[in-house]
Design an enzyme around this catalytic site. Structure first.
Site, PDB file in Angstrom:
ATOM      1  N   HIS A 171      -3.645   7.273   2.209  1.00 49.97           N
ATOM      2  CA  HIS A 171      -3.978   5.937   1.723  1.00 49.97           C
ATOM      3  C   HIS A 171      -5.371   5.589   2.237  1.00 49.97           C
ATOM      4  CE1 HIS A 171      -4.002   1.805   0.748  1.00 49.97           C
ATOM      5  NE2 HIS A 171      -3.785   1.368   1.972  1.00 49.97           N
TER       6      HIS A 171
ATOM      7  N   CYS B 271       0.818  -1.230   0.000  1.00 50.61           N
ATOM      8  CA  CYS B 271       0.000   0.000   0.000  1.00 50.61           C
ATOM      9  C   CYS B 271       0.845   1.271   0.000  1.00 50.61           C
ATOM     10  CB  CYS B 271      -0.952   0.007   1.188  1.00 50.61           C
ATOM     11  SG  CYS B 271      -2.107  -1.364   1.148  1.00 50.61           S
TER      12      CYS B 271
ATOM     13  N   ASN C 122      -9.982  -0.232  -0.480  1.00 41.88           N
ATOM     14  CA  ASN C 122      -8.519  -0.138  -0.404  1.00 41.88           C
ATOM     15  C   ASN C 122      -7.934  -0.659  -1.720  1.00 41.88           C
ATOM     16  OD1 ASN C 122      -5.797  -0.464   0.061  1.00 41.88           O
ATOM     17  ND2 ASN C 122      -6.031  -1.391   2.075  1.00 41.88           N
TER      18      ASN C 122
HETATM   19  N1  ACO Z   1     -18.868  -8.646   8.735  1.00 45.91           N
HETATM   20  C1  ACO Z   1     -19.306  -8.895   9.973  1.00 45.91           C
HETATM   21  N2  ACO Z   1     -18.482  -9.235  10.985  1.00 45.91           N
HETATM   22  C2  ACO Z   1     -17.169  -9.294  10.715  1.00 45.91           C
HETATM   23  C3  ACO Z   1     -16.642  -9.031   9.417  1.00 45.91           C
HETATM   24  C4  ACO Z   1     -17.564  -8.704   8.414  1.00 45.91           C
HETATM   25  N3  ACO Z   1     -17.161  -8.435   7.146  1.00 45.91           N
HETATM   26  N4  ACO Z   1     -15.306  -9.169   9.461  1.00 45.91           N
HETATM   27  C5  ACO Z   1     -14.985  -9.497  10.730  1.00 45.91           C
HETATM   28  N5  ACO Z   1     -16.103  -9.584  11.476  1.00 45.91           N
HETATM   29  C6  ACO Z   1     -16.237  -9.910  12.901  1.00 45.91           C
HETATM   30  C7  ACO Z   1     -15.059 -10.704  13.427  1.00 45.91           C
HETATM   31  O1  ACO Z   1     -15.227 -12.083  13.148  1.00 45.91           O
HETATM   32  C8  ACO Z   1     -15.143 -10.404  14.913  1.00 45.91           C
HETATM   33  O2  ACO Z   1     -16.134 -11.204  15.464  1.00 45.91           O
HETATM   34  P1  ACO Z   1     -15.982 -11.800  16.973  1.00 45.91           P
HETATM   35  O3  ACO Z   1     -15.903 -10.572  17.866  1.00 45.91           O
HETATM   36  O4  ACO Z   1     -17.206 -12.604  17.140  1.00 45.91           O
HETATM   37  O5  ACO Z   1     -14.691 -12.568  16.957  1.00 45.91           O
HETATM   38  C9  ACO Z   1     -15.642  -8.959  14.945  1.00 45.91           C
HETATM   39  O6  ACO Z   1     -16.221  -8.709  13.648  1.00 45.91           O
HETATM   40  C10 ACO Z   1     -14.557  -7.927  15.224  1.00 45.91           C
HETATM   41  O7  ACO Z   1     -13.444  -8.218  14.391  1.00 45.91           O
HETATM   42  P2  ACO Z   1     -12.191  -7.273  14.345  1.00 45.91           P
HETATM   43  O8  ACO Z   1     -11.176  -7.851  13.391  1.00 45.91           O
HETATM   44  O9  ACO Z   1     -11.732  -6.982  15.746  1.00 45.91           O
HETATM   45  O10 ACO Z   1     -12.851  -5.942  13.721  1.00 45.91           O
HETATM   46  P3  ACO Z   1     -12.225  -4.514  13.534  1.00 45.91           P
HETATM   47  O11 ACO Z   1     -13.078  -3.515  14.191  1.00 45.91           O
HETATM   48  O12 ACO Z   1     -10.755  -4.494  13.842  1.00 45.91           O
HETATM   49  O13 ACO Z   1     -12.392  -4.279  11.965  1.00 45.91           O
HETATM   50  C11 ACO Z   1     -11.012  -4.332   9.995  1.00 45.91           C
HETATM   51  C12 ACO Z   1     -11.745  -5.164  11.046  1.00 45.91           C
HETATM   52  C13 ACO Z   1     -12.039  -3.521   9.237  1.00 45.91           C
HETATM   53  C14 ACO Z   1     -10.282  -5.283   9.062  1.00 45.91           C
HETATM   54  C15 ACO Z   1     -10.007  -3.367  10.667  1.00 45.91           C
HETATM   55  O14 ACO Z   1      -9.265  -4.046  11.645  1.00 45.91           O
HETATM   56  C16 ACO Z   1      -9.047  -2.725   9.692  1.00 45.91           C
HETATM   57  O15 ACO Z   1      -9.430  -1.970   8.828  1.00 45.91           O
HETATM   58  N6  ACO Z   1      -7.732  -2.951   9.869  1.00 45.91           N
HETATM   59  C17 ACO Z   1      -6.697  -2.286   9.104  1.00 45.91           C
HETATM   60  C18 ACO Z   1      -6.580  -2.781   7.713  1.00 45.91           C
HETATM   61  C19 ACO Z   1      -5.471  -1.987   7.030  1.00 45.91           C
HETATM   62  O16 ACO Z   1      -5.273  -0.827   7.312  1.00 45.91           O
HETATM   63  N7  ACO Z   1      -4.719  -2.571   6.178  1.00 45.91           N
HETATM   64  C20 ACO Z   1      -3.602  -1.711   5.694  1.00 45.91           C
HETATM   65  C21 ACO Z   1      -2.926  -2.072   4.674  1.00 45.91           C
HETATM   66  S1  ACO Z   1      -3.588  -3.252   3.551  1.00 45.91           S
HETATM   67  C22 ACO Z   1      -2.247  -3.706   2.585  1.00 45.91           C
HETATM   68  O17 ACO Z   1      -1.144  -3.335   2.853  1.00 45.91           O
HETATM   69  C23 ACO Z   1      -2.456  -4.688   1.473  1.00 45.91           C
END
Ligand code: ACO
Length: 329
Positions: free
Chosen positions: A256, A117, A286
């Protein structure tokens, strides 16, 4: 003539036609539009058509950037393509783009940059150095991705995030100092590989196999999120300090587009209202290395970014890699 700064003289972008909405994803996966919007800010993303390659998106973005700059590909000294999703293992996507632009016979160097990214910021930084060292006068820098091809469409925690697209800029040397790219700042910390990676690759003897799910992106999103916020805070402070600037002097944040909550936290660090942040994550998701030049092109073309404005571009991605560019437009 010595080139004392590098300026962006043209921008362009291209998105595939097909839009994939959260509602469609919710029909295939255990997720909802509400969950995706509230956790990420994403409403839809574009998906490349079968046979539509990273280089095809890159070429369309490049043609727009060249046209806005009022130049043709033959006058370029270098072509850099930032991508994690190249057309082929080799040759590079940059040489494919050069051929498709009809510029092969002009023999300018062309290569890919892989910093996920943060790839576009890495490539822009390299272009700035090449120009200021006198090695090149005019460089095409592209960020282009077909992330949909490395995403596990069964994994609701990652597949909802990514989209396809391309953005491009033409960077040209200027004898005047203090114009265009004022500074760039790059970092990497390879110790975080396990948090965000693909499950396989060429030297593992494994190509992407959507049927078995091997070779696809895997992410511990929550941990990536925390590291991204921390790294970007440090990066903002570093960029301002290196230029002796106060955060109040920034006109536009061009971040980004990974997650609206990460963008909010960077804007807060800068004390910038969201009206001063270029946002595309809602419509593009993204797009990895393409996201910053896509957002930049949108704000240049709709007239938000004006000559004299001070822009902070930043990105964070797998590796981890992260970087910023401060630009006087
Ligand atoms: N729909 C519904 N529920 C979901 C989904 C979904 N699509 N995805 C995950 N959940 C659930 C999980 O299973 C979890 O359930 P549980 O509590 O029963 O275990 C719950 O939601 C919370 O999961 P988290 O992973 O803690 O959710 P979070 O609030 O962290 O959001 C996300 C997840 C959106 C992926 C976030 O962490 C994020 O954006 N992270 C950063 C990603 C990023 O910046 N990447 C950067 C670079 S990418 C690259 O370099 C290629």
């Amino acid at each position: 003539m010595t080139m004392r700064s590098a300026r962006i003289i043209g921008t362009g972008s291209h998105l595939p036609e097909r839009s994939l909405t959260n509602a469609e994803l919710a029909r295939q996966l255990d997720t909802t539009d509400e969950w995706i919007r509230s956790r990420t800010g994403i409403a839809e993303r574009r998906i490349a058509a079968p046979g539509e390659l990273t280089s095809d998106l890159a070429v369309k973005a490049a043609e727009q950037a060249l046209s806005q700059a009022g130049i043709t590909a033959e006058s370029l000294d270098f072509i850099l393509v930032a991508t994690t999703t190249p057309d082929l293992v080799f040759p590079s996507t940059a040489t494919i783009v050069q051929r498709k632009l009809g510029a092969g016979r002009f023999l300018m160097p062309a290569c890919d940059i892989q910093a996920v990214c943060a790839g576009f910021i890495y490539a822009l930084s390299l272009a700035d150095s090449l120009i200021r060292s006198g090695s090149a006068r005019r460089i095409l820098v592209i960020g282009a991705e077909t992330m949909s091809r490395v995403v596990d469409w069964q994994d609701r925690s990652t597949c909802i995030l990514f989209g396809d697209g391309a953005g491009a800029v033409v960077v040209e040397g200027s004898p005047e100092p203090g114009q265009g790219i004022l500074s760039t700042h790059l970092h990497a910390d390879g110790s975080y590989e396990a948090l965000l990676r693909t499950d396989g690759g060429i030297s593992h003897g494994l190509l992407v196999d959507p049927t078995s799910g091997r070779g696809l992106a895997q992410m511990r999103g929550n941990e990536v999120f925390k590291q991204a916020v921390k790294a970007l805070e440090g990066l903002v402070d570093e960029t301002l300090a290196a230029n002796g600037l106060d955060k109040s002097q920034i006109d536009w944040l061009v971040p980004h587009q990974a997650n609206i909550r990460i963008i909010h936290s960077t804007a807060k660090r800068l004390g910038l209202p969201m009206e001063r942040v270029v946002m595309t994550v809602d419509r593009h998701g993204n797009t990895s290395a393409a996201s910053v030049p896509l957002a930049l092109d949108e704000a240049v073309r709709d007239g938000r970014i004006q000559p004299g404005h001070l822009l902070l571009l930043e990105a964070f991605g797998a590796g981890f890699t992260w970087g910023s560019a401060l630009i006087r437009w």
